[in-house]
Design an enzyme around this catalytic site. Structure first.
Site, PDB file in Angstrom:
ATOM      1  N   ASP A  70      -1.689  -3.041   1.573  1.00 57.21           N
ATOM      2  CA  ASP A  70      -1.762  -3.254   3.048  1.00 57.21           C
ATOM      3  C   ASP A  70      -0.470  -2.795   3.564  1.00 57.21           C
ATOM      4  O   ASP A  70       0.659  -2.588   2.765  1.00 57.21           O
ATOM      5  CB  ASP A  70      -1.912  -4.648   3.352  1.00 57.21           C
ATOM      6  CG  ASP A  70      -3.149  -5.145   3.154  1.00 57.21           C
ATOM      7  OD1 ASP A  70      -4.291  -4.438   2.851  1.00 57.21           O
ATOM      8  OD2 ASP A  70      -3.618  -6.333   3.589  1.00 57.21           O
ATOM      9  N   ASP A  71      -0.114  -2.819   4.814  1.00 58.81           N
ATOM     10  CA  ASP A  71       1.276  -2.741   5.481  1.00 58.81           C
ATOM     11  C   ASP A  71       1.871  -1.349   5.627  1.00 58.81           C
ATOM     12  O   ASP A  71       2.953  -1.014   6.407  1.00 58.81           O
ATOM     13  CB  ASP A  71       2.159  -3.855   4.861  1.00 58.81           C
ATOM     14  CG  ASP A  71       1.960  -5.318   5.132  1.00 58.81           C
ATOM     15  OD1 ASP A  71       0.768  -5.403   5.791  1.00 58.81           O
ATOM     16  OD2 ASP A  71       2.375  -6.167   4.737  1.00 58.81           O
ATOM     17  N   HIS A 102      -5.031  -2.223  10.048  1.00 62.21           N
ATOM     18  CA  HIS A 102      -4.322  -3.646   9.649  1.00 62.21           C
ATOM     19  C   HIS A 102      -3.611  -4.121  10.874  1.00 62.21           C
ATOM     20  O   HIS A 102      -2.730  -5.009  10.773  1.00 62.21           O
ATOM     21  CB  HIS A 102      -3.678  -3.416   8.441  1.00 62.21           C
ATOM     22  CG  HIS A 102      -3.256  -4.542   7.861  1.00 62.21           C
ATOM     23  ND1 HIS A 102      -4.059  -5.797   7.541  1.00 62.21           N
ATOM     24  CD2 HIS A 102      -1.895  -5.081   7.570  1.00 62.21           C
ATOM     25  CE1 HIS A 102      -3.287  -6.709   6.986  1.00 62.21           C
ATOM     26  NE2 HIS A 102      -2.027  -6.468   6.796  1.00 62.21           N
ATOM     27  N   HIS A 129       1.240  -6.416  13.020  1.00 61.85           N
ATOM     28  CA  HIS A 129       0.896  -7.455  12.172  1.00 61.85           C
ATOM     29  C   HIS A 129       1.323  -8.924  12.735  1.00 61.85           C
ATOM     30  O   HIS A 129       1.562  -9.992  12.013  1.00 61.85           O
ATOM     31  CB  HIS A 129       2.060  -7.271  10.918  1.00 61.85           C
ATOM     32  CG  HIS A 129       1.276  -8.005   9.503  1.00 61.85           C
ATOM     33  ND1 HIS A 129       1.180  -9.441   9.296  1.00 61.85           N
ATOM     34  CD2 HIS A 129       0.580  -7.415   8.470  1.00 61.85           C
ATOM     35  CE1 HIS A 129       0.967  -9.550   7.895  1.00 61.85           C
ATOM     36  NE2 HIS A 129       0.346  -8.280   7.592  1.00 61.85           N
ATOM     37  N   TYR A 145      -2.665 -11.379   7.555  1.00 61.25           N
ATOM     38  CA  TYR A 145      -2.852 -12.681   6.831  1.00 61.25           C
ATOM     39  C   TYR A 145      -4.349 -12.965   6.464  1.00 61.25           C
ATOM     40  O   TYR A 145      -4.383 -14.141   5.941  1.00 61.25           O
ATOM     41  CB  TYR A 145      -2.116 -13.609   7.669  1.00 61.25           C
ATOM     42  CG  TYR A 145      -0.859 -13.296   8.357  1.00 61.25           C
ATOM     43  CD1 TYR A 145       0.464 -13.445   7.210  1.00 61.25           C
ATOM     44  CD2 TYR A 145      -0.685 -13.018   9.587  1.00 61.25           C
ATOM     45  CE1 TYR A 145       1.675 -12.888   7.724  1.00 61.25           C
ATOM     46  CE2 TYR A 145       0.691 -12.598   9.950  1.00 61.25           C
ATOM     47  CZ  TYR A 145       1.793 -12.576   9.157  1.00 61.25           C
ATOM     48  OH  TYR A 145       3.119 -12.214   9.477  1.00 61.25           O
ATOM     49  N   HIS A 158       0.190  -4.664  -1.657  1.00 60.10           N
ATOM     50  CA  HIS A 158       1.028  -3.836  -0.438  1.00 60.10           C
ATOM     51  C   HIS A 158       1.968  -2.646  -0.940  1.00 60.10           C
ATOM     52  O   HIS A 158       2.739  -2.608  -2.071  1.00 60.10           O
ATOM     53  CB  HIS A 158       2.259  -5.000   0.122  1.00 60.10           C
ATOM     54  CG  HIS A 158       1.376  -6.126   0.523  1.00 60.10           C
ATOM     55  ND1 HIS A 158       0.880  -7.026  -0.270  1.00 60.10           N
ATOM     56  CD2 HIS A 158       0.930  -6.627   1.746  1.00 60.10           C
ATOM     57  CE1 HIS A 158       0.178  -8.039   0.414  1.00 60.10           C
ATOM     58  NE2 HIS A 158       0.301  -7.607   1.696  1.00 60.10           N
TER      59      HIS A 158
END
Length: 226
Positions: A44-45, A95, A99, A134, A187
């Protein structure tokens, strides 16, 4: 690979990942049961210009594939990394753009549309893969994604790489007691995660696990009702 070969490979790619019946609009909250010894690593991210290439190199060296849930704000900065992810045979999902933990439905829809468009402009792919920030199942982002028929993914193993900077802790969290069809959360913006990935691949590969993308993992699930 030459520029001409990369172009040919890109032209031959599917324009959207096929979603097996029963998965469209679904929230996948745990591992996907399968009799095959496979694991889905997810990141992720990102993308990040320093750590993402390190992870991609480790995956390639181990003939492993993964799924990258990109943030729109990072994807817009580094479209070349999105292209590399896809060209290396990995899956790409969205995603959100920022965020944010909480958004109204209108703002959530705008973020999902914008991030999806950024991915499409960089790769030519329309991805139906989504992970809510999250892991919030009740968020407007997640509700909007599912209303589009996207598949929304939680995870069954967390590396907890946001709570540590120790690559050994990340390694142990992932490799402790995995089972078939696990979905692993990591991540690709974390340097210690990039450091842990080669060891994770070596350890679990040595135990006979194969590393697959989420579209492949869904295809390995038993048909509904079996």
């Amino acid at each position: 690979m030459t520029g001409a070969a990369l172009l040919l490979q890109a032209l031959l790619m599917p324009r959207q990942y096929p979603i097996p019946p029963g998965f469209a609009g679904r929230f996948v909250a745990a591992r996907i049961p399968t009799t095959q010894k496979v694991i889905a690593l997810t990141f992720d991210d990102g993308p990040d210009p320093v750590t993402t290439p390190k992870i991609l190199a480790a995956l390639q060296a181990n003939h492993a594939h993964a799924t990258f849930f990109v943030l729109g704000r990072n994807a817009r900065q580094y479209p070349w990394l999105l292209r590399q992810i896809v060209l290396d045979g990995h899956a790409i999902g969205t995603h959100s753009f920022s965020h944010a933990a909480r958004l109204g439905l209108g703002a959530a829809s705008a973020e999902n549309s914008l991030t999806s468009q950024i991915v499409y402009q960089a790769t030519g792919m329309r991805t139906p893969l989504f992970r809510p920030p999250y892991g919030m199942r009740d968020s407007a982002l997640n509700r909007d994604a599912r209303s589009r028929g996207w598949v929304s993914f939680f995870w069954s193993i967390s590396s907890a790489d946001t709570a540590t900077k120790d690559p050994e802790v990340v390694f142990r969290n992932v490799c402790f007691t995995p089972g078939n069809g696990e979905i692993v959360l990591m991540h690709d913006v974390k340097p210690h995660t990039a450091e842990a990935v080669p060891k994770i691949l070596e350890e679990l590969g040595g135990r006979g696990y194969r590393f697959v993308t989420l579209p492949e993992l869904m295809r390995l699930a038993p048909p509904a009702g079996t």
